[in-house]
Every structure is written in C-alpha cells, then in structure tokens.
Design a protein around this motif. Sequence first.
Motif, PDB file in Angstrom:
ATOM      1  N   ILE A  98      23.096 -42.260   1.178  1.00  0.00           N
ATOM      2  CA  ILE A  98      23.331 -41.393   0.020  1.00  0.00           C
ATOM      3  C   ILE A  98      23.204 -39.923   0.401  1.00  0.00           C
ATOM      4  CG2 ILE A  98      22.509 -40.734  -2.279  1.00  0.00           C
ATOM      5  CD1 ILE A  98      21.514 -43.620  -2.629  1.00  0.00           C
ATOM      6  N   LEU A  99      22.194 -39.595   1.209  1.00  0.00           N
ATOM      7  CA  LEU A  99      21.878 -38.189   1.496  1.00  0.00           C
ATOM      8  C   LEU A  99      22.509 -37.665   2.777  1.00  0.00           C
ATOM      9  CD1 LEU A  99      18.082 -38.295   0.578  1.00  0.00           C
ATOM     10  CD2 LEU A  99      19.935 -37.291  -0.779  1.00  0.00           C
ATOM     11  N   ASN A 100      22.812 -38.560   3.728  1.00  0.00           N
ATOM     12  CA  ASN A 100      23.340 -38.147   5.034  1.00  0.00           C
ATOM     13  C   ASN A 100      22.414 -37.153   5.733  1.00  0.00           C
ATOM     14  OD1 ASN A 100      25.796 -39.684   4.945  1.00  0.00           O
ATOM     15  ND2 ASN A 100      26.603 -38.188   3.491  1.00  0.00           N
ATOM     16  N   ASN A 101      21.121 -37.325   5.533  1.00  0.00           N
ATOM     17  CA  ASN A 101      20.136 -36.443   6.154  1.00  0.00           C
ATOM     18  C   ASN A 101      18.879 -37.268   6.401  1.00  0.00           C
ATOM     19  OD1 ASN A 101      17.691 -34.589   6.044  1.00  0.00           O
ATOM     20  ND2 ASN A 101      19.322 -33.064   6.124  1.00  0.00           N
ATOM     21  N   GLN A 102      18.524 -37.451   7.679  1.00  0.00           N
ATOM     22  CA  GLN A 102      17.413 -38.330   8.024  1.00  0.00           C
ATOM     23  C   GLN A 102      16.085 -37.821   7.472  1.00  0.00           C
ATOM     24  OE1 GLN A 102      17.225 -39.268  12.176  1.00  0.00           O
ATOM     25  NE2 GLN A 102      19.202 -40.312  12.211  1.00  0.00           N
ATOM     26  N   ALA A 103      15.848 -36.523   7.597  1.00  0.00           N
ATOM     27  CA  ALA A 103      14.573 -35.973   7.133  1.00  0.00           C
ATOM     28  C   ALA A 103      14.409 -36.156   5.623  1.00  0.00           C
ATOM     29  CB  ALA A 103      14.462 -34.502   7.515  1.00  0.00           C
ATOM     30  N   ASP A 104      15.481 -35.855   4.867  1.00  0.00           N
ATOM     31  CA  ASP A 104      15.411 -36.014   3.415  1.00  0.00           C
ATOM     32  C   ASP A 104      15.244 -37.486   3.035  1.00  0.00           C
ATOM     33  OD1 ASP A 104      15.641 -33.317   3.013  1.00  0.00           O
ATOM     34  OD2 ASP A 104      17.790 -33.357   2.545  1.00  0.00           O
ATOM     35  N   ALA A 105      15.977 -38.356   3.717  1.00  0.00           N
ATOM     36  CA  ALA A 105      15.872 -39.793   3.437  1.00  0.00           C
ATOM     37  C   ALA A 105      14.458 -40.283   3.693  1.00  0.00           C
ATOM     38  CB  ALA A 105      16.881 -40.572   4.277  1.00  0.00           C
ATOM     39  N   ASP A 106      13.877 -39.846   4.790  1.00  0.00           N
ATOM     40  CA  ASP A 106      12.513 -40.245   5.130  1.00  0.00           C
ATOM     41  C   ASP A 106      11.529 -39.743   4.082  1.00  0.00           C
ATOM     42  OD1 ASP A 106      10.731 -41.511   7.093  1.00  0.00           O
ATOM     43  OD2 ASP A 106       9.958 -39.498   7.409  1.00  0.00           O
ATOM     44  N   ASP A 107      11.712 -38.501   3.621  1.00  0.00           N
ATOM     45  CA  ASP A 107      10.816 -37.931   2.602  1.00  0.00           C
ATOM     46  C   ASP A 107      10.899 -38.741   1.304  1.00  0.00           C
ATOM     47  OD1 ASP A 107       9.934 -35.963   4.282  1.00  0.00           O
ATOM     48  OD2 ASP A 107      11.256 -34.403   3.474  1.00  0.00           O
ATOM     49  N   VAL A 108      12.123 -39.093   0.901  1.00  0.00           N
ATOM     50  CA  VAL A 108      12.301 -39.845  -0.337  1.00  0.00           C
ATOM     51  C   VAL A 108      11.592 -41.188  -0.256  1.00  0.00           C
ATOM     52  CG1 VAL A 108      13.997 -41.137  -1.705  1.00  0.00           C
ATOM     53  CG2 VAL A 108      14.442 -38.756  -1.112  1.00  0.00           C
ATOM     54  N   VAL A 109      11.809 -41.915   0.837  1.00  0.00           N
ATOM     55  CA  VAL A 109      11.234 -43.256   0.960  1.00  0.00           C
ATOM     56  C   VAL A 109       9.707 -43.185   1.043  1.00  0.00           C
ATOM     57  CG1 VAL A 109      11.114 -45.315   2.418  1.00  0.00           C
ATOM     58  CG2 VAL A 109      13.321 -44.222   1.981  1.00  0.00           C
ATOM     59  N   GLN A 110       9.193 -42.232   1.807  1.00  0.00           N
ATOM     60  CA  GLN A 110       7.746 -42.096   1.900  1.00  0.00           C
ATOM     61  C   GLN A 110       7.135 -41.783   0.536  1.00  0.00           C
ATOM     62  OE1 GLN A 110       5.883 -39.863   5.043  1.00  0.00           O
ATOM     63  NE2 GLN A 110       7.609 -40.157   6.415  1.00  0.00           N
ATOM     64  N   ASP A 111       7.791 -40.901  -0.212  1.00  0.00           N
ATOM     65  CA  ASP A 111       7.272 -40.525  -1.522  1.00  0.00           C
ATOM     66  C   ASP A 111       7.267 -41.721  -2.472  1.00  0.00           C
ATOM     67  OD1 ASP A 111       6.479 -38.509  -3.571  1.00  0.00           O
ATOM     68  OD2 ASP A 111       8.394 -39.079  -4.450  1.00  0.00           O
ATOM     69  N   VAL A 112       8.357 -42.502  -2.476  1.00  0.00           N
ATOM     70  CA  VAL A 112       8.445 -43.659  -3.366  1.00  0.00           C
ATOM     71  C   VAL A 112       7.391 -44.701  -3.000  1.00  0.00           C
ATOM     72  CG1 VAL A 112       9.887 -45.595  -4.100  1.00  0.00           C
ATOM     73  CG2 VAL A 112      10.876 -43.301  -3.924  1.00  0.00           C
ATOM     74  N   LEU A 113       7.251 -44.992  -1.701  1.00  0.00           N
ATOM     75  CA  LEU A 113       6.271 -45.996  -1.284  1.00  0.00           C
ATOM     76  C   LEU A 113       4.834 -45.518  -1.526  1.00  0.00           C
ATOM     77  CD1 LEU A 113       7.994 -47.313   1.953  1.00  0.00           C
ATOM     78  CD2 LEU A 113       7.783 -48.472  -0.252  1.00  0.00           C
ATOM     79  N   LEU A 114       4.622 -44.225  -1.398  1.00  0.00           N
ATOM     80  CA  LEU A 114       3.297 -43.687  -1.711  1.00  0.00           C
ATOM     81  C   LEU A 114       2.972 -43.891  -3.185  1.00  0.00           C
ATOM     82  CD1 LEU A 114       0.750 -42.132  -0.839  1.00  0.00           C
ATOM     83  CD2 LEU A 114       1.989 -40.001  -1.342  1.00  0.00           C
ATOM     84  N   LYS A 115       3.972 -43.764  -4.050  1.00  0.00           N
ATOM     85  CA  LYS A 115       3.771 -43.982  -5.476  1.00  0.00           C
ATOM     86  C   LYS A 115       3.359 -45.427  -5.753  1.00  0.00           C
ATOM     87  CE  LYS A 115       4.800 -39.972  -7.364  1.00  0.00           C
ATOM     88  NZ  LYS A 115       3.801 -39.207  -8.144  1.00  0.00           N
TER      89      LYS A 115
END
Length: 206
Positions: free
Chosen positions: A56-73
């Motif tokens: 969706i984002l075509n950006n590894q850093a942003d993708a990683d941030d999104v997934v980490q944030d969701v799993l942290l929740k």
Amino acid sequence: MPRGFDDTSATRPSAYERPLDEDDHLLRLIARHDESAFRRLVERHVDRAFALALRILNNQADADDVVQDVLLKVWTTRGSWQEGKARFSTWLFRVVTNRCLDLRRRPRTEDMDAAPDLADGRPDAVTTIHRGEVSDLLDRAMGRLPDHQRIALILSYHDNLSNPEIAEVMETTVSAVESLLKRGRQQLRKYLRNAELDILESFTKD
C-alpha cells in the motif's frame, strides 16, 4: 480501536458468533500478560501484515512503523479482544489498511523534492524489457489506481482473500468489493495496454 478490541475486558458470553481459533486462545493468554503468547501472535502475522503495508505504502520504513504501531496496540489494549467477533487476521488487515490510508492522506511536503516525477519516472520500454521488470511495470500500474481499488486487488491477488473476506477487511459490502475489483482490473488492463503500445513503438523507431 476498530471492532475486535474494545474498552472493556469483561468475559464474553458463551455463545460466540464463530468458533474460537488459535489466535483467540493466544489473545486470552495475552490478556493475562503472557509475553510469550504475544511473541507467538506477532510471529504468526507480522510478515503478512508488513507485506500488505508495504504494497500500500511502497515505503519499507513507513510500512514497518505502521505494523509495529498496530501490534503494539494489541499489547497495550490486551484484555479487550471481543472473542467470537472478527477473526484477528481480519481485524489486523483492516487496521493496517486504515493506518496506511491515513498515512497516505497526510501531507508530506518534506519529501516533495525527493519524490519521483510520476509522469516521467517510468523507465523506457526497452530498458524495462532488458531488466525483466514485468513485475515493476505491474507495480507502477497498481500505484496509479485509486486507493480502494488497489487495496481490493492487493487483498485478492496477493493475500488470496475471498470477496466476503475483503468486504470484512474494508468494512463494505461484497457487491462493493466486486465493483472495486472489476474497475481496478479494467484500469490495470488499460495501463498495461498503453505500456505494451509504448514497447511496440520503441521497436519501430528509426
């Protein structure tokens, strides 16, 4: 948090809307602060969640941030999972998708100078053939689709979800998903057909 997690950690009634699965049992353990269960849940889902965010984002850093944030929740709201409601994988895909869409809608003026020019950034047809970048060509075509069409296609082709499952992730109807997929495929064919014409024309030039 979207449906799946709520603000209460009360025990749910015994009559569930669906049978409990391994994720539900892990979430029960997580509710009791079991860190090993949380690691197991992350291991089961992190790769697919990251792959979805990256497409969706075509950006590894942003993708990683999104997934980490969701799993942290998931950890910080442990104990609030509504058993028998949405499957955890469906909830996870939905939240990751929504977070990615929110991120894409934010103005990113600090990156404007570094962003590629969409009109002229495509490699010429001969270079594409020489590099074998068929998948790159498809990715570029996918990137031109409206967000919801692209996400429906990603969930269908890459994640092999059924139309009802996609509808649950996207919180819409099956008929709406069918429409998104149909229009998305039509647009892809149009973009790829134009690319094919560019390729053919490149071989007829003097």
